[in-house]
Design a protein around this motif. Structure first.
Motif, PDB file in Angstrom:
ATOM      1  N   THR A  25       0.719  -1.220  -0.334  1.00 54.16           N
ATOM      2  CA  THR A  25       0.103   0.042  -0.112  1.00 54.16           C
ATOM      3  C   THR A  25       0.745   1.757   0.155  1.00 54.16           C
ATOM      4  O   THR A  25       0.383   2.465  -0.887  1.00 54.16           O
ATOM      5  N   PHE A  91       2.349 -15.097   3.438  1.00 53.78           N
ATOM      6  CA  PHE A  91       0.445 -14.353   4.321  1.00 53.78           C
ATOM      7  C   PHE A  91       1.824 -12.974   4.607  1.00 53.78           C
ATOM      8  O   PHE A  91       2.841 -13.230   4.646  1.00 53.78           O
ATOM      9  N   ARG A 124       4.791  -5.331  11.133  1.00 52.76           N
ATOM     10  CA  ARG A 124       4.153  -6.166   9.745  1.00 52.76           C
ATOM     11  C   ARG A 124       5.127  -7.088   9.145  1.00 52.76           C
ATOM     12  O   ARG A 124       5.958  -6.340   9.246  1.00 52.76           O
ATOM     13  N   THR A 126       6.422 -10.131   5.588  1.00 56.46           N
ATOM     14  CA  THR A 126       5.856 -10.826   4.831  1.00 56.46           C
ATOM     15  C   THR A 126       6.594 -12.629   5.573  1.00 56.46           C
ATOM     16  O   THR A 126       7.294 -12.567   6.232  1.00 56.46           O
ATOM     17  N   PRO A 149      -8.904 -19.927  -3.582  1.00 56.88           N
ATOM     18  CA  PRO A 149      -8.505 -18.685  -1.788  1.00 56.88           C
ATOM     19  C   PRO A 149     -10.012 -19.304  -1.408  1.00 56.88           C
ATOM     20  O   PRO A 149     -10.603 -19.633  -1.288  1.00 56.88           O
ATOM     21  N   ASP A 153      -7.470 -20.641   2.341  1.00 50.41           N
ATOM     22  CA  ASP A 153      -6.684 -19.572   3.010  1.00 50.41           C
ATOM     23  C   ASP A 153      -6.933 -19.778   4.561  1.00 50.41           C
ATOM     24  O   ASP A 153      -5.171 -19.891   5.218  1.00 50.41           O
ATOM     25  N   ARG A 157      -3.577 -20.968   6.818  1.00 51.80           N
ATOM     26  CA  ARG A 157      -3.141 -19.872   7.415  1.00 51.80           C
ATOM     27  C   ARG A 157      -3.273 -21.081   8.972  1.00 51.80           C
ATOM     28  O   ARG A 157      -1.682 -20.898   9.697  1.00 51.80           O
ATOM     29  N   LEU A 174      -2.121 -13.786   8.164  1.00 47.29           N
ATOM     30  CA  LEU A 174      -2.487 -12.108   7.597  1.00 47.29           C
ATOM     31  C   LEU A 174      -2.988 -13.025   6.825  1.00 47.29           C
ATOM     32  O   LEU A 174      -1.865 -13.218   5.515  1.00 47.29           O
ATOM     33  N   ALA A 175      -4.083 -13.383   6.028  1.00 48.94           N
ATOM     34  CA  ALA A 175      -4.430 -13.680   4.688  1.00 48.94           C
ATOM     35  C   ALA A 175      -5.222 -13.465   3.843  1.00 48.94           C
ATOM     36  O   ALA A 175      -5.357 -12.477   4.405  1.00 48.94           O
ATOM     37  N   ASN A 176      -4.344 -13.007   2.393  1.00 50.82           N
ATOM     38  CA  ASN A 176      -5.559 -12.312   1.484  1.00 50.82           C
ATOM     39  C   ASN A 176      -5.342 -13.452   0.444  1.00 50.82           C
ATOM     40  O   ASN A 176      -3.897 -12.841  -0.703  1.00 50.82           O
ATOM     41  N   ALA A 177      -5.680 -14.234  -0.169  1.00 53.97           N
ATOM     42  CA  ALA A 177      -5.982 -15.005  -1.025  1.00 53.97           C
ATOM     43  C   ALA A 177      -4.675 -15.679  -1.303  1.00 53.97           C
ATOM     44  O   ALA A 177      -4.214 -16.169  -2.127  1.00 53.97           O
ATOM     45  N   SER A 178      -4.085 -16.084   0.255  1.00 57.12           N
ATOM     46  CA  SER A 178      -3.105 -17.243   0.680  1.00 57.12           C
ATOM     47  C   SER A 178      -2.965 -18.002   0.067  1.00 57.12           C
ATOM     48  O   SER A 178      -3.149 -18.836   1.132  1.00 57.12           O
TER      49      SER A 178
END
Length: 190
Positions: A25, A91, A124, A126, A149, A153, A157, A174-178
């Protein structure tokens, strides 16, 4: 910068390696800011189904290994994709990483490794988990379903958070389409 290796409770630091990371971001904010400052009209949330239909001086295709831009212009890019055997899942985590850190944990299913690094001041990191095909198959980290997904996930996770629990500041990843995938090395022809 140092690279840190962690194995069986031991830590080794190796120097002489440059490393930098930034959160996605923050990177996107910076790119947008600099593009707009240079007079670029930035468009968001516009689905492109054919890059040839975009009326622009420059189309930047930053859409990964499954790139629509690369696929559309196959003759120009002459892509060469090579898929590795190792499985990985990406993640985020809150962990004590000062720089690039490699973790290795042996489970009843085989070895699992993490390539981790911090990317923001909030702690945070990676947290990329990798394993060989036999260990991945034995662990069933997708409940025996094809990687996808959603449900996978959560299964991935939970599994990875358990394997690497001692390295995490918080118990969750922390997952996001992991989704478990295989590494693909993509090269353009010369």
């Amino acid at each position: 910068e140092h690279i840190e290796l962690r194995l069986r409770g031991d830590r080794a630091r190796l120097g002489g390696n440059g490393f930098a990371a930034v959160g996605r971001t923050a990177l996107l904010r910076s790119l947008r800011h600099h593009a707009q400052a240079a007079g670029v009209q930035v468009c968001h949330e516009r689905e492109v189904t054919d890059p040839r239909d975009v009326d622009a001086d420059l189309v930047l295709g930053a859409d990964g290994v499954s790139s629509l831009v690369r696929t559309t212009f196959t003759d120009e890019f002459r892509p060469d994709a090579r898929t590795a055997r190792a499985h990985f899942v990406w993640f985020g985590a809150y962990a004590d990483f000062q720089g690039l850190t490699f973790l290795f944990e042996r489970t009843e299913h085989g070895w699992f490794a993490v390539h981790g690094y911090p990317y923001d001041a909030d702690g945070r990191c990676t947290f990329l988990v990798e394993t060989d095909p036999d260990s991945w198959q034995a662990a069933h980290p997708t409940d025996g379903q094809p990687p996808s997904p959603g449900h996978n996930d959560e299964v991935a996770r939970r599994f990875c958070a358990t394997v690497f629990a001692e390295h995490l500041h918080r118990p969750e990843l922390l997952a996001n389409a992991s989704v478990w995938r295989n590494f693909v090395t993509m090269r353009a022809g010369s």
